[in-house]
Design a protein around this motif. Structure first.
Motif, short mmCIF file in Angstrom:
data_model
loop_
_atom_site.label_atom_id
_atom_site.label_comp_id
_atom_site.label_asym_id
_atom_site.label_seq_id
_atom_site.Cartn_x
_atom_site.Cartn_y
_atom_site.Cartn_z
N GLY A 10 0.83 -1.22 0.00
CA GLY A 10 0.00 0.00 0.00
C GLY A 10 0.85 1.25 0.00
O GLY A 10 1.82 1.36 0.76
N CYS A 11 0.47 2.20 -0.87
CA CYS A 11 1.25 3.45 -0.99
C CYS A 11 0.76 4.47 0.03
O CYS A 11 0.29 5.56 -0.34
CB CYS A 11 1.10 4.01 -2.40
SG CYS A 11 1.83 2.94 -3.63
N ALA A 12 0.84 4.13 1.27
CA ALA A 12 0.31 5.00 2.32
C ALA A 12 1.23 6.20 2.53
O ALA A 12 2.44 6.12 2.33
CB ALA A 12 0.19 4.22 3.62
N SER A 37 0.60 -1.68 -4.79
CA SER A 37 -0.60 -0.85 -4.63
C SER A 37 -1.76 -1.54 -5.34
O SER A 37 -1.54 -2.37 -6.22
CB SER A 37 -0.35 0.53 -5.26
OG SER A 37 -1.54 1.28 -5.28
N LYS A 42 -0.01 4.32 -8.97
CA LYS A 42 0.48 4.72 -7.65
C LYS A 42 1.74 3.95 -7.30
O LYS A 42 2.72 4.51 -6.80
CB LYS A 42 -0.59 4.44 -6.58
CG LYS A 42 -1.57 5.58 -6.37
CD LYS A 42 -2.71 5.16 -5.46
CE LYS A 42 -2.43 5.35 -3.99
NZ LYS A 42 -3.60 4.99 -3.16
N TYR A 58 -1.91 -6.54 -4.02
CA TYR A 58 -1.14 -6.97 -2.85
C TYR A 58 -0.70 -8.43 -2.95
O TYR A 58 0.34 -8.82 -2.41
CB TYR A 58 -1.95 -6.75 -1.57
CG TYR A 58 -2.41 -5.32 -1.34
CD1 TYR A 58 -1.66 -4.24 -1.78
CD2 TYR A 58 -3.60 -5.05 -0.67
CE1 TYR A 58 -2.08 -2.93 -1.57
CE2 TYR A 58 -4.03 -3.75 -0.45
CZ TYR A 58 -3.28 -2.70 -0.91
OH TYR A 58 -3.70 -1.40 -0.69
N PRO A 73 0.98 -0.83 5.88
CA PRO A 73 0.34 0.40 6.37
C PRO A 73 -1.09 0.55 5.83
O PRO A 73 -1.49 1.64 5.43
CB PRO A 73 1.26 1.49 5.80
CG PRO A 73 1.73 0.93 4.50
CD PRO A 73 1.74 -0.59 4.64
N LEU A 74 -1.85 -0.54 5.84
CA LEU A 74 -3.23 -0.47 5.38
C LEU A 74 -4.14 -0.04 6.53
O LEU A 74 -3.78 -0.22 7.70
CB LEU A 74 -3.69 -1.86 4.90
CG LEU A 74 -2.88 -2.52 3.79
CD1 LEU A 74 -3.48 -3.89 3.44
CD2 LEU A 74 -2.84 -1.64 2.56
N PRO A 75 -5.34 0.46 6.23
CA PRO A 75 -6.30 0.74 7.31
C PRO A 75 -6.56 -0.54 8.12
O PRO A 75 -6.56 -1.65 7.56
CB PRO A 75 -7.57 1.15 6.55
CG PRO A 75 -7.08 1.64 5.21
CD PRO A 75 -5.87 0.81 4.89
N THR A 76 -6.80 -0.36 9.41
CA THR A 76 -6.93 -1.50 10.33
C THR A 76 -7.94 -2.55 9.86
O THR A 76 -7.72 -3.75 10.00
CB THR A 76 -7.33 -0.98 11.73
OG1 THR A 76 -6.30 -0.10 12.17
CG2 THR A 76 -7.51 -2.10 12.73
N ASN A 123 3.26 -1.46 14.71
CA ASN A 123 4.23 -0.38 14.51
C ASN A 123 3.97 0.84 15.42
O ASN A 123 3.74 1.94 14.93
CB ASN A 123 4.23 0.04 13.04
CG ASN A 123 5.48 0.84 12.69
OD1 ASN A 123 6.55 0.58 13.24
ND2 ASN A 123 5.36 1.80 11.80
N MET A 125 5.81 3.06 16.85
CA MET A 125 7.21 3.49 16.79
C MET A 125 7.62 4.38 17.96
O MET A 125 8.77 4.35 18.38
CB MET A 125 7.48 4.16 15.45
CG MET A 125 6.96 5.56 15.30
SD MET A 125 5.18 5.70 15.55
CE MET A 125 4.94 7.42 15.71
N VAL A 170 -13.65 0.28 7.29
CA VAL A 170 -12.23 -0.10 7.22
C VAL A 170 -11.51 0.16 8.56
O VAL A 170 -10.29 0.24 8.62
CB VAL A 170 -11.47 0.59 6.05
CG1 VAL A 170 -11.97 0.10 4.72
CG2 VAL A 170 -11.52 2.10 6.15
N PHE A 283 11.32 5.64 13.83
CA PHE A 283 10.97 4.73 12.72
C PHE A 283 12.14 3.79 12.43
O PHE A 283 11.95 2.59 12.22
CB PHE A 283 10.59 5.53 11.47
CG PHE A 283 9.34 6.33 11.64
CD1 PHE A 283 8.10 5.71 11.62
CD2 PHE A 283 9.38 7.69 11.85
CE1 PHE A 283 6.93 6.43 11.80
CE2 PHE A 283 8.22 8.43 12.04
CZ PHE A 283 7.00 7.80 12.01
#
Ligand SMILES: NC(=O)c1ccc[n+]([C@@H]2O[C@H](COP(=O)([O-])OP(=O)(O)OC[C@H]3O[C@@H](n4cnc5c(N)ncnc54)[C@H](OP(=O)(O)O)[C@@H]3O)[C@@H](O)[C@H]2O)c1
Length: 325
Positions: A10-12, A37, A42, A58, A73-76, A123, A125, A170, A283
């Protein structure tokens, strides 16, 4: 030194801004193999920026044999499906917070990671910023005496309404987002044995998501944590300890920039100390922890953290009074 092939799912924004640069920074430990993506364009733009391979979809990331670990880094709300697929494909996973929508999902994913001997880490961080270790040491040295109260606030003004954080489907909502940081911080400082005493979640009727809220917890020694969070708030990103002989405030607790020297303020009867903490890149530090845990097979502490965090989030939700806005 063994290099771990890592792929980004994912291109977060957070991937582009902070985590991919940290992966590149640790080029002796990780090799960025690909960025995937849902949209070819993207993937191409972001992969070109970081000189790696773009992938569309993916699944194509999970089919790559040279990828041993996935940063997700996708939505939960998408984690359960994609973490499970990644683990089944034999990949270690560093997933963004919140890792799971609820405890049952977290339990399933942790069991799967355990059965496959793979690392699954959330994560958070901020935990790996050196300012918190300095605070920890001050508390241990009784710099402000005995701890009477922990308080933390993380919130910011409204986001663009198209942001996935307003989309319940999401995993939107302020508790799983900003609130999760305050809960994680409380666990780190006060211990995993927190009990939720009360919580209030304020629900936006349009999105049916919690937009802000408050929670009160206590640990087994009786120390109380008061935590507040939100998406419709004046910006706050701090924690505070009120002790028997002083008060300590971390003014930029969760999101200090990598070149920023966060300030810790200590108030005592003798005066105020303003301590400039060294700048640090949390990070890079969490990726370092991911790398060493992955290679040393020390997975269990991180898996327990995932379970504890999601259990507490469930308790907060179940205990909470919901107020419709
Ligand atoms: N640890 C931290 O410091 C930190 C900071 C901010 C955010 N986060 C977490 O990181 C994650 C991403 O946050 P962000 O602000 O970077 O979000 P974002 O820019 O909106 O990125 C989310 C990505 O997920 C993918 N996606 C797949 N299905 C989606 C859907 N139905 N709706 C929206 N996106 C979808 C998209 O990638 P493609 O379109 O490329 O497939 C999108 O770029 C969240 O879990 C958030 O809580 C962590």
């Amino acid at each position: 030194m063994k290099k771990i092939g890592i792929g980004v799912m994912g291109c977060a924004n957070i991937a582009q801004r902070s985590v991919i640069p940290a992966i590149i920074n640790l080029s002796d430990k990780f090799e960025l193999k690909a960025i995937a993506s849902r949209t070819a364009d993207k993937a191409q733009v972001l992969a070109a920026q970081f000189n790696t391979t773009p992938l569309t979809g993916y699944d194509s990331l999970l089919q790559r044999e040279d990828i041993e670990a996935v940063y997700m880094p996708l939505p939960t709300g998408l984690h359960k499906e994609w973490i499970a697929k990644a683990l089944l494909a034999g990949k270690h996973v560093l997933a963004e917070k919140s890792l799971a929508l609820d405890y049952n999902s977290a339990r399933e994913l942790v069991d799967l990671a355990r059965s496959k001997g793979l690392l699954l880490m959330e994560n958070f961080m901020f935990r790996y910023h050196s300012q918190h270790k300095a605070v920890w040491e001050m508390l241990q040295n009784k710099h402000i005496g005995e701890i009477r109260l922990f308080r933390s606030q993380f919130g910011f003004p409204p986001l663009d309404k198209s942001n996935f954080r307003y989309d319940k489907a999401v995993g939107g909502g302020a508790l799983l987002d900003a609130g999760a940081y305050t809960l994680r911080a409380a666990q780190w400082f006060l211990g995993r044995d927190l009990q939720v005493l009360s919580a209030v979640l304020y629900i936006d009727p349009k999105s049916d998501s919690d937009i802000y809220g408050n929670m009160t917890l206590r640990n087994q020694s009786g120390v109380v944590a008061q935590l507040s969070f939100g998406f419709d708030n004046f910006y706050q990103c701090n924690y505070e300890f009120w002790g028997s002989t002083g008060r300590l405030i971390a003014n930029k607790a969760f999101t200090p920039k990598t070149n920023e020297m966060p300030r810790i303020t200590v108030d005592k009867a003798t005066g105020t100390e303003n301590l400039e903490m060294p700048a640090d890149n949390h990070f890079v530090n969490i990726l370092d922890e991911f790398y060493s845990s992955l290679l040393s097979n020390k997975h269990s502490e991180h898996l327990e953290d995932v379970l504890n965090q999601s259990k507490l989030l469930d308790c907060v939700r179940n205990t909470s009074i919901k107020v419709n806005l």
